[in-house]
Design a protein around this motif. Structure first.
Motif, PDB file in Angstrom:
ATOM      1  N   ASN A 154       5.274 -22.891  60.115  1.00  0.00           N
ATOM      2  CA  ASN A 154       3.857 -23.837  60.101  1.00  0.00           C
ATOM      3  C   ASN A 154       2.690 -23.252  60.210  1.00  0.00           C
ATOM      4  O   ASN A 154       1.659 -23.468  59.519  1.00  0.00           O
ATOM      5  CB  ASN A 154       3.985 -24.643  61.502  1.00  0.00           C
ATOM      6  N   HIS A 155       2.278 -21.979  60.794  1.00  0.00           N
ATOM      7  CA  HIS A 155       1.542 -21.018  60.802  1.00  0.00           C
ATOM      8  C   HIS A 155       1.275 -20.475  59.262  1.00  0.00           C
ATOM      9  O   HIS A 155       0.267 -20.391  58.675  1.00  0.00           O
ATOM     10  CB  HIS A 155       1.821 -20.035  61.728  1.00  0.00           C
ATOM     11  N   LEU A 156       2.381 -20.313  58.489  1.00  0.00           N
ATOM     12  CA  LEU A 156       2.412 -19.580  57.161  1.00  0.00           C
ATOM     13  C   LEU A 156       1.814 -20.807  56.221  1.00  0.00           C
ATOM     14  O   LEU A 156       1.089 -20.285  55.114  1.00  0.00           O
ATOM     15  CB  LEU A 156       3.889 -19.336  56.582  1.00  0.00           C
ATOM     16  N   ILE A 157       2.355 -22.166  56.508  1.00  0.00           N
ATOM     17  CA  ILE A 157       1.900 -22.920  55.481  1.00  0.00           C
ATOM     18  C   ILE A 157       0.422 -23.299  55.723  1.00  0.00           C
ATOM     19  O   ILE A 157      -0.371 -23.645  54.895  1.00  0.00           O
ATOM     20  CB  ILE A 157       2.484 -24.515  56.109  1.00  0.00           C
ATOM     21  N   GLU A 158      -0.259 -23.162  57.087  1.00  0.00           N
ATOM     22  CA  GLU A 158      -1.625 -23.395  57.198  1.00  0.00           C
ATOM     23  C   GLU A 158      -2.645 -22.219  56.638  1.00  0.00           C
ATOM     24  O   GLU A 158      -3.455 -22.730  56.127  1.00  0.00           O
ATOM     25  CB  GLU A 158      -2.097 -23.143  58.735  1.00  0.00           C
ATOM     26  N   LYS A 159      -1.922 -20.839  56.175  1.00  0.00           N
ATOM     27  CA  LYS A 159      -2.523 -20.037  55.539  1.00  0.00           C
ATOM     28  C   LYS A 159      -2.612 -20.184  54.164  1.00  0.00           C
ATOM     29  O   LYS A 159      -3.176 -19.408  53.392  1.00  0.00           O
ATOM     30  CB  LYS A 159      -2.163 -18.514  56.206  1.00  0.00           C
ATOM     31  N   SER A 160      -1.328 -20.734  53.647  1.00  0.00           N
ATOM     32  CA  SER A 160      -1.020 -20.468  52.140  1.00  0.00           C
ATOM     33  C   SER A 160      -1.932 -21.558  51.547  1.00  0.00           C
ATOM     34  O   SER A 160      -2.196 -22.833  51.827  1.00  0.00           O
ATOM     35  CB  SER A 160       0.472 -20.878  52.058  1.00  0.00           C
ATOM     36  N   SER A 161      -2.055 -21.118  50.280  1.00  0.00           N
ATOM     37  CA  SER A 161      -2.802 -21.981  49.353  1.00  0.00           C
ATOM     38  C   SER A 161      -1.966 -22.650  47.983  1.00  0.00           C
ATOM     39  O   SER A 161      -2.604 -23.320  47.270  1.00  0.00           O
ATOM     40  CB  SER A 161      -4.126 -21.477  48.777  1.00  0.00           C
ATOM     41  N   ASP A 162      -0.967 -22.037  48.389  1.00  0.00           N
ATOM     42  CA  ASP A 162       0.120 -22.278  46.904  1.00  0.00           C
ATOM     43  C   ASP A 162       1.017 -23.395  47.630  1.00  0.00           C
ATOM     44  O   ASP A 162       1.670 -23.499  48.358  1.00  0.00           O
ATOM     45  CB  ASP A 162       0.958 -21.261  46.842  1.00  0.00           C
ATOM     46  N   ASP A 163       0.980 -24.470  46.787  1.00  0.00           N
ATOM     47  CA  ASP A 163       1.587 -25.969  47.012  1.00  0.00           C
ATOM     48  C   ASP A 163       2.939 -25.608  46.739  1.00  0.00           C
ATOM     49  O   ASP A 163       3.663 -26.368  47.685  1.00  0.00           O
ATOM     50  CB  ASP A 163       1.143 -26.867  46.077  1.00  0.00           C
ATOM     51  N   LYS A 180      12.366 -25.090  54.489  1.00  0.00           N
ATOM     52  CA  LYS A 180      12.964 -24.296  55.355  1.00  0.00           C
ATOM     53  C   LYS A 180      12.838 -24.784  56.753  1.00  0.00           C
ATOM     54  O   LYS A 180      13.863 -24.666  57.620  1.00  0.00           O
ATOM     55  CB  LYS A 180      12.299 -22.846  55.413  1.00  0.00           C
ATOM     56  N   ILE A 181      11.665 -25.563  57.008  1.00  0.00           N
ATOM     57  CA  ILE A 181      11.505 -26.001  58.320  1.00  0.00           C
ATOM     58  C   ILE A 181      12.575 -27.107  58.738  1.00  0.00           C
ATOM     59  O   ILE A 181      13.017 -27.210  59.800  1.00  0.00           O
ATOM     60  CB  ILE A 181       9.947 -26.594  58.568  1.00  0.00           C
ATOM     61  N   ASP A 182      12.828 -27.848  57.661  1.00  0.00           N
ATOM     62  CA  ASP A 182      13.818 -29.242  57.766  1.00  0.00           C
ATOM     63  C   ASP A 182      15.304 -28.385  58.063  1.00  0.00           C
ATOM     64  O   ASP A 182      15.885 -28.993  58.902  1.00  0.00           O
ATOM     65  CB  ASP A 182      13.691 -29.993  56.508  1.00  0.00           C
ATOM     66  N   ASP A 183      15.408 -27.385  57.269  1.00  0.00           N
ATOM     67  CA  ASP A 183      16.721 -26.907  57.630  1.00  0.00           C
ATOM     68  C   ASP A 183      16.949 -26.503  59.158  1.00  0.00           C
ATOM     69  O   ASP A 183      17.953 -26.414  59.599  1.00  0.00           O
ATOM     70  CB  ASP A 183      16.950 -25.632  56.559  1.00  0.00           C
TER      71      ASP A 183
END
Length: 513
Positions: free
Chosen positions: A68-77, A86-89
């Motif tokens: 989740n932290h990586l998602i907040e930082k990423s700008s690549d959809d 991966k979170i779902d898995d």
């Protein structure tokens, strides 16, 4: 962040702790009502196992927080979408681990609490019932889905009025409604968010099946798994061989499927048949005949579940991710998944037979038991191949008759062959036979069994009276004389001379004088 993780873990642990409290409270209550051998070591094991599971769940929670932290930082959809997957898995892994652990703790505690008491057989029977019920339900869901998708693959319209991106379509009617299905050659231009995955049916079928294997064969290894007349094994040795067979079976099968043989399906099928035959021969010379059959089925079930877990689902995820990222989809992934799915389709009928085989001692009790198993495996695969061809609209006149003739031939081969075992033409009396039955059979088959495990007469068959012995004379002949599958694992040590005496009595009319 750490406080949130701890709060989340505590929330998850509440149910675990409540469950443990109710479990120990119930055990304490029951301990006042009847004796128990539940020991401190059993309690310590449960607590250590529970703590280990909670630590793993905590680690998985940290992984989710990191993603989740990586998602907040990423700008690549595309990267965000991949992380969400991966979170779902991981979240699904947490859920499966949590509830499977609860089931394991419950079953272990129940068995440890009653082991060695007069409740052991009763509790084991109910554990067997519940887990077997689950196994059958999950198996129906998995096999039904497998059969349905192979039917779709075989029955698709692949020629008339298809859009360029489609591999085929199908109209169907069922349950009062019309359905229209389409299969894409690779993937649609946009992957829908509500995409349904078929995987948990396979996972829970295998998990419930392995649990059932433990309950029936590993907890009571000296009764159902070990036959000292076949090989004198300790419980640890027998269980290790059983589990090792599943692991080695998958490694060999997966290696063969990834080799050059994948391009030569007929050769691969022949080699797999030889390998499965070798496993069946080996197990029939190690375990009781009934356990040998079940372990061949468990190995095939492991291959099927492994195909889903290691090949089919990962391949589908790679295809979905490539489509989401707008990258070319590797068509070989779909071909590999389709090949393993087809293998599962052909494994299904042999596995179903093995699941019910313990009701038919003329198969596993035959002197040629492993050959009978392989014959039925080949026959069922031929019948499934015929059905697959029929769904494609293709015809093969001889495949179905060959499969049916093979089954009839096996029934003929396993027939009882009458031969006299009476010595000096002297008939064996009922009293002599009754003495053998009281010594070798009544420990289980009685209104008040004295066996250390069987506390209720199997199938409610009792030999306490002359009337019942005469009533079940033919069944005694089938199980104790012809197939030699009773007593279970020859636990009471019946001799061949005693079997011959029973046979001679039956040969002379099974009289009660």
């Amino acid at each position: 962040m750490k406080l949130n993780i701890l709060a989340n873990l505590l929330q998850r642990a509440k149910l675990f702790l409540l469950f443990l409290f109710m479990l120990f409270a119930q055990d304490a209550f029951c301990a006042e009502k009847f004796s128990t051998n539940f020991s401190k070591s059993n309690a310590v094991f449960i607590l250590i196992f529970s703590g280990s599971v909670l630590i793993i769940i905590y680690a998985l929670t940290l992984v989710i927080k990191t993603f989740n932290h990586l998602i907040e930082k990423s700008s690549d959809d595309a990267e965000k979408e991949k992380l969400h997957d991966k979170i779902d898995d991981v979240a699904q892994a947490k859920t499966v681990l949590f509830y499977c652990s609860l089931l394991f703790i419950f079953l272990y505690a129940c068995y440890a609490f009653v082991k060695g008491t007069n409740m052991e057989s009763h509790v084991s029977e109910w554990m067997n019932l519940v887990v077997r019920w689950m196994h059958v339900v999950f198996g129906i869901a998995w096999i039904g889905a497998s059969f349905y998708f192979v039917f779709l693959e075989n029955a698709l319209n692949r020629t008339h009025n298809l859009r360029d991106e489609l591999a085929g379509n199908l109209w169907a009617v069922h349950g009062g409604g019309f359905y229209y299905l389409e299969k894409y050659k690779v993937a649609p231009k946009e992957i829908p968010k509500d995409l349904h995955w078929f995987k948990y049916e396979a996972y829970f079928t295998w998990l419930s099946g392995f649990t059932l294997l433990v309950i029936v064969y590993y907890l009571d290894a000296n009764i159902y798994l070990i036959d000292k007349s076949v090989m004198d094994l300790t419980q640890g040795e027998a269980v290790s061989i059983g589990i090792g067979t599943l692991l080695v079976g998958w490694l060999v099968y997966d290696t063969l499927c990834k080799s050059f043989l994948a391009k030569h399906q007929v050769l691969l099928s022949v080699i797999l048949l030889i390998f499965i035959s070798a496993v069946a021969w080996f197990l029939s010379h190690v375990f009781s005949s009934r356990a040998a059959y079940i372990h061949v089925g468990a190995m095939l079930g492991t291959l099927m579940a492994g195909n889903v877990f290691r090949i089919i689902i990962p391949g589908q995820k790679a295809m979905v991710n490539a489509a989401k990222e707008g990258k070319p989809v590797d068509p070989s992934l779909g071909k590999k998944a389709l090949l393993r799915s087809l293998h599962n389709n052909y494994f299904t009928l042999p596995v179903i037979f093995i699941m019910i085989s313990n009701h038919f001692p003329s198969t596993y009790g035959s002197a040629f038991n492993w050959m009978v198993l392989m014959g039925l495996t080949i026959a069922s695969a031929l019948i499934k191949h015929y059905l697959n061809l029929k769904e494609k609209g293709e015809k093969s006149v001889w495949i179905l008759p060959i499969g049916i003739v093979l089954i009839i031939s096996l029934a003929f081969i396993t027939r009882p062959i009458p031969k006299s075992v009476c010595k000096n033409d002297k008939a064996v009396t009922f009293n002599e036979v009754n003495e053998i039955i009281q010594k070798r059979c009544v420990a289980c088959h009685s209104a008040n069994p004295t066996d250390d495990v069987q506390k209720v007469a199997p199938n409610n068959i009792m030999f306490d009276t002359k009337e019942n012995i005469l009533k079940y004379a033919e069944r005694i002949n089938q199980r104790a004389v012809i197939t030699k599958t009773m007593p279970q694992g020859n636990k009471t040590g019946i001799t061949q001379e005693e079997r011959d005496a029973i046979a001679c009595w039956i040969e002379n009319g099974a009289k009660g004088e």
